[in-house]
Design an enzyme around this catalytic site. Structure first.
Site, PDB file in Angstrom:
ATOM      1  N   HIS A  12      16.794   9.755   2.504  1.00 59.00           N
ATOM      2  CA  HIS A  12      17.978   9.448   3.312  1.00 59.00           C
ATOM      3  C   HIS A  12      18.552  10.690   3.996  1.00 59.00           C
ATOM      4  O   HIS A  12      18.376  11.818   3.518  1.00 59.00           O
ATOM      5  CB  HIS A  12      19.070   8.841   2.428  1.00 59.00           C
ATOM      6  CG  HIS A  12      18.626   7.624   1.666  1.00 59.00           C
ATOM      7  ND1 HIS A  12      19.257   7.205   0.516  1.00 59.00           N
ATOM      8  CD2 HIS A  12      17.623   6.734   1.884  1.00 59.00           C
ATOM      9  CE1 HIS A  12      18.656   6.115   0.064  1.00 59.00           C
ATOM     10  NE2 HIS A  12      17.654   5.799   0.868  1.00 59.00           N
ATOM     11  N   LYS A  56      23.656  19.072   0.854  1.00 58.88           N
ATOM     12  CA  LYS A  56      23.841  18.575  -0.511  1.00 58.88           C
ATOM     13  C   LYS A  56      23.442  19.635  -1.520  1.00 58.88           C
ATOM     14  O   LYS A  56      22.472  20.357  -1.315  1.00 58.88           O
ATOM     15  CB  LYS A  56      22.992  17.321  -0.741  1.00 58.88           C
ATOM     16  CG  LYS A  56      23.402  16.150   0.121  1.00 58.88           C
ATOM     17  CD  LYS A  56      22.371  15.058   0.158  1.00 58.88           C
ATOM     18  CE  LYS A  56      22.744  14.030   1.207  1.00 58.88           C
ATOM     19  NZ  LYS A  56      21.649  13.111   1.513  1.00 58.88           N
ATOM     20  N   TYR A  76      25.803  15.200  -7.311  1.00 61.25           N
ATOM     21  CA  TYR A  76      25.630  16.101  -6.179  1.00 61.25           C
ATOM     22  C   TYR A  76      26.880  16.217  -5.327  1.00 61.25           C
ATOM     23  O   TYR A  76      27.703  15.311  -5.298  1.00 61.25           O
ATOM     24  CB  TYR A  76      24.424  15.714  -5.328  1.00 61.25           C
ATOM     25  CG  TYR A  76      24.365  14.308  -4.809  1.00 61.25           C
ATOM     26  CD1 TYR A  76      24.117  13.238  -5.656  1.00 61.25           C
ATOM     27  CD2 TYR A  76      24.486  14.045  -3.459  1.00 61.25           C
ATOM     28  CE1 TYR A  76      24.010  11.947  -5.177  1.00 61.25           C
ATOM     29  CE2 TYR A  76      24.375  12.756  -2.962  1.00 61.25           C
ATOM     30  CZ  TYR A  76      24.141  11.720  -3.829  1.00 61.25           C
ATOM     31  OH  TYR A  76      24.029  10.446  -3.332  1.00 61.25           O
ATOM     32  N   ASP A 113      15.415   0.475   0.835  1.00 59.06           N
ATOM     33  CA  ASP A 113      14.472   1.603   0.846  1.00 59.06           C
ATOM     34  C   ASP A 113      13.023   1.164   0.967  1.00 59.06           C
ATOM     35  O   ASP A 113      12.132   2.004   1.039  1.00 59.06           O
ATOM     36  CB  ASP A 113      14.669   2.470  -0.412  1.00 59.06           C
ATOM     37  CG  ASP A 113      15.903   3.364  -0.288  1.00 59.06           C
ATOM     38  OD1 ASP A 113      16.309   3.942  -1.295  1.00 59.06           O
ATOM     39  OD2 ASP A 113      16.460   3.450   0.835  1.00 59.06           O
TER      40      ASP A 113
HETATM   41  C1  LIG Z   1      25.726   7.392  -0.562  1.00 60.49           C
HETATM   42  C2  LIG Z   1      26.988   6.611  -0.787  1.00 60.49           C
HETATM   43  C3  LIG Z   1      26.964   5.267  -1.134  1.00 60.49           C
HETATM   44  N1  LIG Z   1      28.127   4.600  -1.327  1.00 60.49           N
HETATM   45  C4  LIG Z   1      28.051   3.195  -1.724  1.00 60.49           C
HETATM   46  C5  LIG Z   1      27.315   2.310  -0.740  1.00 60.49           C
HETATM   47  C6  LIG Z   1      26.628   1.290  -1.604  1.00 60.49           C
HETATM   48  O1  LIG Z   1      27.492   0.184  -1.820  1.00 60.49           O
HETATM   49  C7  LIG Z   1      26.409   1.989  -2.942  1.00 60.49           C
HETATM   50  C8  LIG Z   1      24.987   2.448  -3.150  1.00 60.49           C
HETATM   51  O2  LIG Z   1      24.601   3.167  -1.979  1.00 60.49           O
HETATM   52  P1  LIG Z   1      23.090   3.546  -1.727  1.00 60.49           P
HETATM   53  O3  LIG Z   1      22.207   2.405  -2.142  1.00 60.49           O
HETATM   54  O4  LIG Z   1      22.973   4.047  -0.313  1.00 60.49           O
HETATM   55  O5  LIG Z   1      22.886   4.741  -2.761  1.00 60.49           O
HETATM   56  P2  LIG Z   1      21.606   5.706  -2.826  1.00 60.49           P
HETATM   57  O6  LIG Z   1      20.346   4.931  -2.581  1.00 60.49           O
HETATM   58  O7  LIG Z   1      21.740   6.474  -4.085  1.00 60.49           O
HETATM   59  O8  LIG Z   1      21.840   6.667  -1.583  1.00 60.49           O
HETATM   60  C9  LIG Z   1      21.798   8.073  -1.714  1.00 60.49           C
HETATM   61  O9  LIG Z   1      20.462   8.403  -1.924  1.00 60.49           O
HETATM   62  C10 LIG Z   1      20.021   9.709  -1.606  1.00 60.49           C
HETATM   63  C11 LIG Z   1      19.479  10.331  -2.868  1.00 60.49           C
HETATM   64  C12 LIG Z   1      20.952  10.596  -0.914  1.00 60.49           C
HETATM   65  O10 LIG Z   1      20.722  11.802  -0.823  1.00 60.49           O
HETATM   66  C13 LIG Z   1      22.163  10.065  -0.273  1.00 60.49           C
HETATM   67  O11 LIG Z   1      23.310  10.750  -0.799  1.00 60.49           O
HETATM   68  C14 LIG Z   1      22.386   8.620  -0.438  1.00 60.49           C
HETATM   69  O12 LIG Z   1      21.780   7.977   0.680  1.00 60.49           O
HETATM   70  O13 LIG Z   1      27.280   3.134  -2.933  1.00 60.49           O
HETATM   71  C15 LIG Z   1      29.370   5.195  -1.196  1.00 60.49           C
HETATM   72  O14 LIG Z   1      30.425   4.566  -1.375  1.00 60.49           O
HETATM   73  N2  LIG Z   1      29.423   6.525  -0.839  1.00 60.49           N
HETATM   74  C16 LIG Z   1      28.281   7.252  -0.630  1.00 60.49           C
HETATM   75  O15 LIG Z   1      28.377   8.468  -0.323  1.00 60.49           O
END
Ligand SMILES: Cc1cn([C@H]2C[C@H](O)[C@@H](COP(=O)(O)OP(=O)(O)O[C@H]3O[C@H](C)C(=O)[C@H](O)[C@H]3O)O2)c(=O)[nH]c1=O
Length: 186
Positions: A61, A71, A131, A169
């Site tokens: 991402h 980050k 992070y 993803d």
């Molecule tokens: C990233 C983020 C997500 N959210 C909420 C949105 C969704 O409802 C839930 C899960 O989000 P997501 O599926 O995008 O989470 P990850 O798959 O861990 O995403 C992260 O994965 C990789 C490792 C990354 O480096 C990024 O920081 C980020 O994209 O958290 C938030 O409220 N704030 C945030 O900063």
């Protein structure tokens, strides 16, 4: 704190000084002063934490400018392979990546500047991942590339059948197509 350069300019591994004694250990997990002195001047504005079980892969991402994020990532408990991919089209290392094993035991951290896609996979039963970001979450500017893009050649260290990803993803473009269809990645 010891700083270790990687093959990608600006992506560095941080090894904090650990103070162990009969009670356990102490270390400064982040110091703005030392980070500015040894890595770069940036102000982190948001801390994130995620917990994932074995095989979970989150990534690759990034956020597009003006919401691009640097980050500083670390593992509190467990073991992950953490990956940063250079997605700056003009960069001499465009499309290259580094992969670093971060664990709750080695206390290593990885700094990933703006201009890189980020992701990790969990090798332990569970991983607690924490992070810092130097820009706020901006979902409208989220971008992603396929974690299994053959052109990236990332060794995630697990059989493909063990990898667990979110529905989101599962369907990201190859880097080549992301450049074409996303316009300028950076
Ligand atoms: C990233 C983020 C997500 N959210 C909420 C949105 C969704 O409802 C839930 C899960 O989000 P997501 O599926 O995008 O989470 P990850 O798959 O861990 O995403 C992260 O994965 C990789 C490792 C990354 O480096 C990024 O920081 C980020 O994209 O958290 C938030 O409220 N704030 C945030 O900063």
């Amino acid at each position: 704190m010891h700083v270790i350069e990687t093959d990608l300019q600006g992506v560095v591994i941080l090894e904090p000084q650990i103070f162990g004694d009969h009670r356990g250990y102490f270390f400064e997990s982040f110091s703005q002063r030392e980070f500015a002195e040894k890595v770069c001047e940036t102000v982190f504005v948001q801390d994130n934490e995620s917990k994932s079980s074995y095989g979970v892969l989150r990534g690759l991402h990034y956020q597009l400018p003006p919401h691009a994020q640097s980050k500083l990532v670390r593992v509190i408990r467990g073991t992950v392979i953490d990956v940063a991919v250079d997605i700056r089209r003009e960069s001499p290392t465009f499309g290259r990546h580094v992969a670093v094993e971060l664990t709750g035991e080695n206390h290593r951290q990885l700094f990933i500047p703006r201009g890189f896609a980020h992701g990790f996979v969990v090798l332990s039963d569970e991983a607690l991942f924490q992070y810092k970001c130097d820009n706020f979450y901006a979902p409208q500017c989220e971008g992603a590339i396929a974690y299994d893009d053959p052109a990236l050649g990332i060794d995630w260290r697990l059989p493909a059948s063990d990898i667990v990803v979110s529905e989101k993803d599962r369907h990201h473009p190859l880097l080549r197509d992301a450049v074409l269809f996303n316009g300028v990645l950076y």
